[in-house]
Design an enzyme around this catalytic site. Structure first.
Site, PDB file in Angstrom:
ATOM      1  N   HIS A 147       0.811  -1.225   0.000  1.00 42.71           N
ATOM      2  CA  HIS A 147       0.000   0.000   0.000  1.00 42.71           C
ATOM      3  C   HIS A 147       0.841   1.269   0.000  1.00 42.71           C
ATOM      4  O   HIS A 147       1.913   1.321   0.592  1.00 42.71           O
ATOM      5  CB  HIS A 147      -1.038  -0.006   1.125  1.00 42.71           C
ATOM      6  CG  HIS A 147      -0.498   0.103   2.518  1.00 42.71           C
ATOM      7  ND1 HIS A 147      -0.273   1.314   3.130  1.00 42.71           N
ATOM      8  CD2 HIS A 147      -0.178  -0.846   3.427  1.00 42.71           C
ATOM      9  CE1 HIS A 147       0.162   1.089   4.361  1.00 42.71           C
ATOM     10  NE2 HIS A 147       0.243  -0.199   4.563  1.00 42.71           N
ATOM     11  N   ASP A 188       6.074   1.108   6.876  1.00 40.37           N
ATOM     12  CA  ASP A 188       4.637   0.834   6.683  1.00 40.37           C
ATOM     13  C   ASP A 188       4.021   1.847   5.722  1.00 40.37           C
ATOM     14  O   ASP A 188       3.575   2.901   6.147  1.00 40.37           O
ATOM     15  CB  ASP A 188       3.953   0.903   8.051  1.00 40.37           C
ATOM     16  CG  ASP A 188       2.482   0.601   7.986  1.00 40.37           C
ATOM     17  OD1 ASP A 188       2.000   0.144   6.947  1.00 40.37           O
ATOM     18  OD2 ASP A 188       1.800   0.834   9.009  1.00 40.37           O
ATOM     19  N   GLU A 195      -5.048   1.969   2.419  1.00 35.46           N
ATOM     20  CA  GLU A 195      -5.095   0.735   3.220  1.00 35.46           C
ATOM     21  C   GLU A 195      -5.340   1.085   4.686  1.00 35.46           C
ATOM     22  O   GLU A 195      -6.068   0.403   5.386  1.00 35.46           O
ATOM     23  CB  GLU A 195      -3.773  -0.045   3.080  1.00 35.46           C
ATOM     24  CG  GLU A 195      -3.785  -1.434   3.724  1.00 35.46           C
ATOM     25  CD  GLU A 195      -3.284  -1.483   5.165  1.00 35.46           C
ATOM     26  OE1 GLU A 195      -3.332  -2.558   5.754  1.00 35.46           O
ATOM     27  OE2 GLU A 195      -2.864  -0.445   5.708  1.00 35.46           O
ATOM     28  N   ASP A 224       3.473  -6.040   3.128  1.00 35.96           N
ATOM     29  CA  ASP A 224       3.098  -4.890   3.941  1.00 35.96           C
ATOM     30  C   ASP A 224       3.937  -4.933   5.221  1.00 35.96           C
ATOM     31  O   ASP A 224       3.714  -5.785   6.074  1.00 35.96           O
ATOM     32  CB  ASP A 224       1.599  -4.992   4.263  1.00 35.96           C
ATOM     33  CG  ASP A 224       1.072  -3.752   4.971  1.00 35.96           C
ATOM     34  OD1 ASP A 224       1.868  -2.822   5.203  1.00 35.96           O
ATOM     35  OD2 ASP A 224      -0.132  -3.714   5.277  1.00 35.96           O
TER      36      ASP A 224
END
Ligand SMILES: *[C@@H]1O[C@H](CO)[C@@H](O)[C@H](O)[C@H]1NC(C)=O
Ligand SMILES: *[C@@H]1O[C@H](CO)[C@@H](O)[C@H](O)[C@H]1NC(C)=O
Length: 499
Positions: free
Chosen positions: A254, A265, A297, A326
């Protein structure tokens, strides 16, 4: 007919990358191209985009995120003969804000919840019974007051909607584990009741408010300042022009962050894809490969859900498997593999999900590393793929979970601490990556892409008529609770503390 068939070949020969003459991709060959410096170049770029953003992040709807999306599109457009690039725009409700809480005049550290409405109010606290997952947990005195609710079992959004339905004017949710608490109400609204201004506090502060309440009424002032608006956002998909378009190997990560630059992240999953995609262009693929970059996300798998919801069934059926990356470079990492065979967490995916887990297990062994299974809960962008029966797998180096002493022995790092101490915080910056984990895992991305792009022999065929198992919903969890299974639902595997 003949002319039509020949034209693309001529175009291929004339191009800079004539896949006509290219060697077939091999896992060991593709992996060899990956370098730490190649990864770092993108790390600094994403940091630059966040630094130039007015909020200092790459949250969806902001300039930091827009620049990230543009950068990805431009990257793939370097190889127009090799990749077909598609962008998918849609509108979603964006939310951001801050909160302030004072109890009897003293400031208590508090955090904003995504989708909380704004509001300023001074009212007495009323504790919810149990975990506030049921309308009956909110006593009649809740009306006009601030509900004080523990985290646990059901989604934050459900607790707040039930508090709203009981007439509460505000809600405070306290953590059920060490550390501060922020998160998302999960959806812009809910049928169970109206949202009220909401804030999150630590377990310690929650316990101390409960103690105060035993001595008499407690007055709190809650000030939530929120922006809620519709914003256009974008998924990016890049598919090889070569390879069998009826047997697609799809992978994704994402593009949005939440608080800081979001380099682990999920800058890490984005960057690994960019580098693997770059070197894949040197090879011929037998099966088509589709790189995916999901937006929003952090707002609840919005981009990947939109993609699957708008993909006709005949197109879904061409996707043989989906790989999710992820958070693959956590500073205090573990080498976690989604538990597709259910041996670790008793949650399995469509046929083939187990094979993907074994492929990664073998990869780690081959490079002299250990690995552990992580929960295959569907609580990241692979969830929507599982929902329509597509085999899935992926890697996860850990978020706000605590490293065990056994894991510290296997991977080094610090037992008793978070895998990513900067998870969903400002500190998720260019400094927040473990380069060894990042390098080994980008190798794993290359290895899996090359393996399946070369051959899907032995990988279970899609059976479009097979019954699909939907992910567990909150309602399922409540049903399970009613039937005496009191196992806490936890968010490991998906990093968003939505529960
Ligand atoms: C966003 O758009 C939807 C659909 O048009 C609408 O129902 C919703 O109220 C809008 N939200 C905001 C915050 O304007
Ligand atoms: C695994 O899950 C299945 C179905 O949800 C359940 O019937 C079974 O008892 C579970 N097994 C274990 C060991 O928990």
């Amino acid at each position: 007919m003949k002319v039509i068939a020949i034209t693309p070949l001529i175009a291929g020969i004339a191009s800079a990358t004539p896949f006509f003459f290219q060697p077939t991709v091999e896992p060991a060959l593709l992996r060899r191209h990956i370098t730490r410096s190649g990864l770092l170049k993108h790390v600094y770029k994403l940091q630059e985009f966040a630094d130039a953003d007015e909020k200092g992040n790459r949250g969806f709807g902001g300039t930091g995120h827009k620049k990230t999306v543009d950068y990805i599109v431009k990257w793939f457009k370097q190889w127009p003969q090799y990749y077909k690039v598609e962008t998918q725009d849609f509108v979603h409700e964006y939310s951001a804000g801050s909160s302030e809480l004072k109890v009897e005049g003293e400031v208590v550290d508090s955090k904003f919840f995504t989708y909380s409405p704004s509001g300023v109010l001074t009212e007495e606290l009323v504790p919810a019974a149990n975990l506030g997952c049921d309308a009956s947990d909110f006593p009649a005195e809740t009306t006009g007051k601030i509900a004080l609710i523990s985290r646990g079992t059901c989604e934050f959004g459900l607790k707040v909607a039930l508090a709203g339905a009981a007439g509460a004017k505000g809600a405070i949710i306290y953590n059920n584990a060490a550390g501060e608490l922020s998160g998302t109400l999960g959806a812009p609204s809910r049928p169970q009741g109206p949202y009220v201004p909401t804030t999150g506090i630590s377990q310690e502060d929650g316990q101390s408010l409960l103690t105060d309440l035993q001595a008499g009424p407690v007055l709190a002032t809650l000030n939530v300042d929120a922006v809620l608006e519709n914003r256009t956002t974008t998924n990016v998909l890049a598919t090889t022009r070569g390879g069998d378009q009826k047997n697609i190997v799809q992978l994704g990560g994402h593009t949005d962050s939440i608080v800081g630059a979001g380099i682990n992240d999920d800058g890490s999953g984005v960057i690994a894809q960019l580098e693997v995609a770059k070197y894949l262009t040197k090879y011929k693929v037998n099966n088509a490969v589709r790189f995916s970059f999901w937006t929003a996300e952090e707002f609840g798998l919005v981009g990947s859900e939109y993609y699957i919801a708008n993909l006709p069934k005949a197109e879904q059926d061409k996707i043989r498997l989906y790989l999710n990356f992820d958070m693959i470079a956590s500073p205090n990492y573990m080498f976690g593999i989604y538990d597709g065979d259910g041996s670790g967490f008793n949650l399995t995916g469509p046929a083939g999900s187990d094979k993907i887990e074994y492929l990664f297990e073998k990869y780690y062994k081959s490079v002299g590393e250990k690995s552990v299974p992580t929960e295959f809960s569907g609580r990241s962008d692979y969830g929507p793929f599982l929902d329509v029966g597509i085999a899935a797998g992926g890697l996860f180096t850990g978020a706000e979970g605590i490293k065990t002493p056994e894991e510290a022995k296997m991977f080094g790092g610090k037992a008793g601490e978070w895998y990513d101490p900067n998870y969903h915080q400002k500190g998720d910056s260019f400094k927040n990556v473990n380069m060894k984990a990042f390098y080994v895992n980008t190798g794993a991305v290359a290895h899996s892409v090359a393996t399946y792009a070369k051959s899907l022999k032995g990988f279970p065929k899609r059976d479009p008529s097979a019954p699909v198992k939907k992910r567990q919903t909150v309602e399922d969890e409540l049903h399970a609770l009613e039937h005496g299974h009191t196992k806490e639902v936890h968010s490991c595997g998906h990093k968003l503390p939505s529960l």
